[in-house]
Design a protein around this motif. Structure first.
Motif, short mmCIF file in Angstrom:
data_model
loop_
_atom_site.label_atom_id
_atom_site.label_comp_id
_atom_site.label_asym_id
_atom_site.label_seq_id
_atom_site.Cartn_x
_atom_site.Cartn_y
_atom_site.Cartn_z
N PHE A 482 0.81 -1.22 0.00
CA PHE A 482 0.00 0.00 0.00
C PHE A 482 0.84 1.27 0.00
CE2 PHE A 482 -2.89 -3.24 1.21
CZ PHE A 482 -4.14 -2.82 0.81
N GLY A 483 2.13 1.15 0.32
CA GLY A 483 2.99 2.33 0.29
C GLY A 483 2.57 3.36 1.32
N PRO A 485 0.99 7.83 1.67
CA PRO A 485 0.20 8.82 0.93
C PRO A 485 0.95 9.52 -0.20
CG PRO A 485 -0.21 9.02 3.29
CD PRO A 485 0.92 8.05 3.13
N ASN A 486 2.28 9.42 -0.22
CA ASN A 486 3.04 10.06 -1.29
C ASN A 486 3.10 9.21 -2.55
OD1 ASN A 486 3.82 12.44 0.17
ND2 ASN A 486 5.20 11.14 1.36
N GLY A 487 2.58 7.99 -2.50
CA GLY A 487 2.53 7.17 -3.69
C GLY A 487 3.41 5.94 -3.60
N LEU A 488 3.40 5.17 -4.68
CA LEU A 488 4.18 3.94 -4.78
C LEU A 488 5.40 4.16 -5.67
CD1 LEU A 488 1.20 1.49 -5.49
CD2 LEU A 488 2.44 1.67 -3.33
N THR A 489 6.46 3.43 -5.38
CA THR A 489 7.63 3.46 -6.26
C THR A 489 7.36 2.59 -7.48
OG1 THR A 489 8.68 1.54 -5.24
CG2 THR A 489 9.10 3.71 -4.23
N LYS A 490 8.20 2.70 -8.49
CA LYS A 490 8.02 1.88 -9.69
C LYS A 490 8.10 0.40 -9.36
CE LYS A 490 9.70 1.12 -14.39
NZ LYS A 490 9.65 -0.34 -14.25
N ASP A 491 9.05 0.02 -8.51
CA ASP A 491 9.17 -1.40 -8.14
C ASP A 491 7.91 -1.88 -7.41
OD1 ASP A 491 11.65 -1.56 -9.28
OD2 ASP A 491 12.76 -1.28 -7.40
N GLU A 492 7.36 -1.02 -6.55
CA GLU A 492 6.14 -1.40 -5.83
C GLU A 492 4.96 -1.53 -6.79
OE1 GLU A 492 7.03 0.59 -1.43
OE2 GLU A 492 6.14 1.80 -3.04
N PHE A 525 -4.45 0.79 -10.08
CA PHE A 525 -4.64 0.47 -8.66
C PHE A 525 -4.08 1.65 -7.88
CE2 PHE A 525 -1.19 -1.91 -10.62
CZ PHE A 525 -0.06 -1.43 -9.96
N HIS A 526 -4.88 2.16 -6.95
CA HIS A 526 -4.54 3.39 -6.25
C HIS A 526 -4.72 3.22 -4.75
CE1 HIS A 526 -4.63 5.36 -10.16
NE2 HIS A 526 -5.84 4.90 -10.34
N PRO A 527 -3.65 3.28 -3.96
CA PRO A 527 -3.81 3.29 -2.50
C PRO A 527 -4.51 4.57 -2.05
CG PRO A 527 -1.54 2.81 -3.14
CD PRO A 527 -2.24 3.31 -4.36
N MET A 528 -5.32 4.45 -1.00
CA MET A 528 -6.05 5.60 -0.46
C MET A 528 -5.88 5.61 1.06
SD MET A 528 -9.61 5.49 -2.62
CE MET A 528 -10.10 3.93 -1.90
N PHE A 529 -5.78 6.81 1.60
CA PHE A 529 -5.61 6.98 3.03
C PHE A 529 -6.61 8.03 3.51
CE2 PHE A 529 -1.73 5.62 1.08
CZ PHE A 529 -1.21 4.67 1.94
N SER A 530 -7.43 7.67 4.47
CA SER A 530 -8.45 8.61 4.95
C SER A 530 -8.66 8.43 6.45
CB SER A 530 -9.78 8.39 4.20
OG SER A 530 -10.25 7.07 4.40
N TYR A 538 -7.78 4.88 7.87
CA TYR A 538 -8.21 3.77 7.04
C TYR A 538 -7.32 3.72 5.79
CZ TYR A 538 -12.32 3.20 9.96
OH TYR A 538 -13.16 2.95 11.02
N VAL A 539 -6.72 2.55 5.58
CA VAL A 539 -5.84 2.34 4.44
C VAL A 539 -6.52 1.35 3.50
CG1 VAL A 539 -3.56 1.56 3.70
CG2 VAL A 539 -3.83 2.72 5.91
N SER A 540 -6.66 1.73 2.25
CA SER A 540 -7.35 0.87 1.30
C SER A 540 -6.77 1.07 -0.10
CB SER A 540 -8.86 1.16 1.31
OG SER A 540 -9.11 2.52 1.02
N MET A 541 -7.27 0.31 -1.03
CA MET A 541 -6.82 0.41 -2.41
C MET A 541 -8.00 0.14 -3.33
SD MET A 541 -3.73 -1.62 -4.40
CE MET A 541 -2.47 -0.96 -3.32
#
Length: 637
Positions: A482-483, A485-492, A525-530, A538-541
């Motif tokens: 899920f990484g 809130p700043n996003g995922l790396t390319k490898d992730e 696919f987008h991780p979300m944090f709220s 809450y961490v979701s995707m």
């Protein structure tokens, strides 16, 4: 904490040595002398467009996230490229980092200065993107160019959306995936019925706040849902137009000065189409001066200058064009032009908005009447108007967030108005389980009154219209990252793509896919944090899984068309239990899957719209004919 060698009060014995200086800060690990970057950049813009001049609140200051800008302006997410396609010339780019402009909120509003046009599109597009990212709880990525006929984009270009303020001499503005940007036109106003424009004057679409928000929203939706660009049914193009209009219209309610003025002139009835003039007019009398004229309600009118300049004598569209009547409910079966059909969806959402606004302000009106106030007079007291404005603005912000979040609860392909209704209700339930103001019921009734129904729903009730939840723990996705809130790396991202594709194959039967029909892709696919109302993180995707089939047209028509089947997954990462983090679990599976009737419907729509026989030039992407062309869709409207 001060530097240890500063501000000492100890006695100092003269030694003849030169006084010590503290220019060398190498030993100071604290930031007491560091000047922080500002968090926001204030910029002058038009709240509506130049035709309203200095009308209450029309010249305003908007605040966008601060970033260092190159002349253009060019930042991390947007690049303004001011090339005039008609004159074949570049206009000098504005440098918003010039100290003189930093001190004055940028250039003042001006229809004559191309540099302000550049500032306007950058500011409003940035503000629109920020609102979506705040509502969604994640960064929005622009759709990158793909397919044959496209050269590789320069490094970093895919992160920026290009904005062309003077792209062509044409009464049009549109989002173009091929240009990876938005092209704004300019044109001559009508000479016979120009409204509040001079006959034949040049009108710039890049100076319309509504048009900029509308077009930026098209780009945002394309970045979130790639396959929504495929018009597989009569609702798809209309949904794009309606959703973009909703984003622009809800932003009106953040303009406090205009909001308070409108509340006072409508007696708090924000849904009134006309505002009473400032001067009294006897019943049945003809207006003698301009202040006796009724004017269009700016809060529910869209792109006023464009509509009047085109000779329409009114705004381009309105928030309430479809009435809540039996005749209004029949329009869903007759209107097929995307803007007209989209106006039905806009009216349904705004019906719900005004209903909830009325419920939340009912007590204020009761208090006002109990104290001797009369609602027959439109001129409300300023304190009451201010209090109503707070509620109207808060409710508009909430409704915009519901609409934005609903995108994540839509199936990934073949969107319909009924799908969007179910997405709205489920998104609101997920974020706001308690519903004291009956927001969900307001949506349901407003959609019902416009004839919008959800396919495959077993009944007209909240429980039946919610997307069903997956039984807790019955579908898990081990290894998903899920990484932060700043996003995922390319490898992730690469890792998650492999995990999700393998998951789709393993659980194809449960998800409704036919493994023999072809590979299953994970286009996004987008991780979300709220933060929930309970204060928990809450961490979701949100995940799209799509399977593409090539289906022949048949009936003597050569060639094939893409028939896409897909599901949207909402996956939750639960907190650790007994020092062990559980595997992510699937909460929702929102499907749009294959069945024979759907195949025939998509085929008939492509054939009926002429896309089945459209000729594509050699060397170009053959499937481009199965994607929306906003240049054609927006031409002249």
């Amino acid at each position: 904490m001060p530097h240890p060698s500063r501000f000492k009060c100890d006695d100092v014995t003269p030694t003849g040595e030169p006084p010590a200086t503290h220019d060398d800060m190498s030993e100071d690990i604290f930031s007491t002398t560091e000047i922080p970057f500002p968090s926001e950049r204030p910029l002058n813009v038009y709240a509506f467009d130049p035709s309203l001049g200095n009308f209450v609140g029309n010249q305003m200051v908007t605040h966008v996230r601060y970033e260092s800008l190159e002349p253009g302006p060019i930042g991390e997410r947007f690049a303004v490229i001011d090339y005039d396609g008609s004159q074949r010339t570049f206009y000098k780019p504005v440098n918003l980092d010039d100290p003189k402009l930093l001190m004055t909120n940028g250039l003042p509003p001006s229809a004559a200065d191309p540099r302000f046009h550049q500032q306007m599109v950058y500011a409003v597009a940035s503000e629109t993107l920020q609102r979506f990212e705040y509502a969604l709880g994640r960064r929005v990525r622009w759709r990158t160019r793909s397919g044959t006929g496209h050269p590789a984009a320069p490094k970093g270009a895919s992160r920026r959306l290009n904005l062309f303020p003077h792209a062509m001499c044409e009464a049009n503005a549109f989002y173009s995936p091929d240009a990876h940007g938005i092209l704004f036109g300019y044109f001559k106003a009508s000479r016979t019925n120009p409204g509040r424009n001079l006959p034949g004057q040049t009108v710039f679409t890049c100076l319309s706040h509504d048009i900029i928000v509308h077009e930026t929203t098209h780009a945002i939706v394309d970045g979130i849902r790639e396959h929504f660009m495929e018009p597989t049914n009569v609702d798809v193009a209309a949904f794009h137009e309606a959703f973009a209009d909703l984003a622009a219209l809800f932003l009106h309610f953040s303009h406090k000065e205009v909001l308070v003025d409108t509340l006072q002139k409508t007696g708090g009835k924000l849904f009134e189409f006309k505002l009473k003039g400032d001067a009294e007019l006897a019943h049945g009398a003809t207006p003698a001066i301009q202040s006796q004229l009724n004017t269009e309600n700016p809060l529910i009118a869209l792109a006023t200058q464009f509509g009047e300049a085109a000779g329409r004598a009114s705004s381009l569209r309105s928030a309430l064009m479809t009435p809540a009547t039996p005749d209004g409910a029949k329009e869903i079966g007759t209107k097929i032009e995307p803007h007209e059909r989209g106006s039905i969806l806009v009216a349904a959402v705004f019906d719900a908005y005004f209903t909830v606004y009325g419920r939340r302000t009912f007590d204020l009106f009761r208090i006002y009447r109990a104290s001797g106030g009369s609602l027959d007079k439109a001129d409300l007291p300023v304190p009451l108007a201010n209090r109503l404005a707070m509620e109207a603005s808060r409710t508009a912000e909430e409704f915009f967030a519901i609409c934005a979040r609903a995108l994540d609860y839509c199936p990934p392909v073949d969107i319909t108005f009924g799908d969007f209704l179910r997405a709205l209700l489920t998104a609101h339930l997920d974020y706001t389980p308690d519903d004291p103001d009956h927001v969900r019921d307001a949506f349901m009734q407003a959609f019902r009154l416009r004839g919008i129904v959800a396919e495959n729903a077993t009944a007209f009730s909240e429980d039946a219209l919610f997307w069903p939840k997956v039984m807790r723990g019955s579908l898990r996705v081990p290894g998903l990252i899920f990484g932060d809130p700043n996003g995922l790396t390319k490898d992730e991202k690469d890792h998650n793509g492999d995990v999700l594709r393998a998951f789709a194959v393993t659980h194809a039967d449960k998800l409704g896919f036919d493994p023999k029909a072809g590979p299953i892709a994970a286009p996004s696919f987008h991780p979300m944090f709220s933060i929930g109302k309970d204060g928990k993180l809450y961490v979701s995707m949100v995940v799209e899984l799509v399977q593409t089939m090539r289906v022949p047209f048949g009936h003597g028509i050569p060639g094939t068309f893409p028939l896409r089947n897909g599901v949207t997954l909402l996956i939750a990462q639960d907190p650790p239990e007994h020092d062990k983090r559980p595997d992510p679990r699937v909460r929702f599976v929102i499907p749009k899957l294959y069945h024979r009737e759907r195949e025939e419907r998509v085929r008939n729509f492509y054939v009926g719209s002429g896309r089945a026989t459209t000729t594509i030039p050699a060397g170009h992407d053959e499937d481009k004919r199965f994607r929306l062309d906003f240049a054609l869709l927006h031409a002249g409207v």
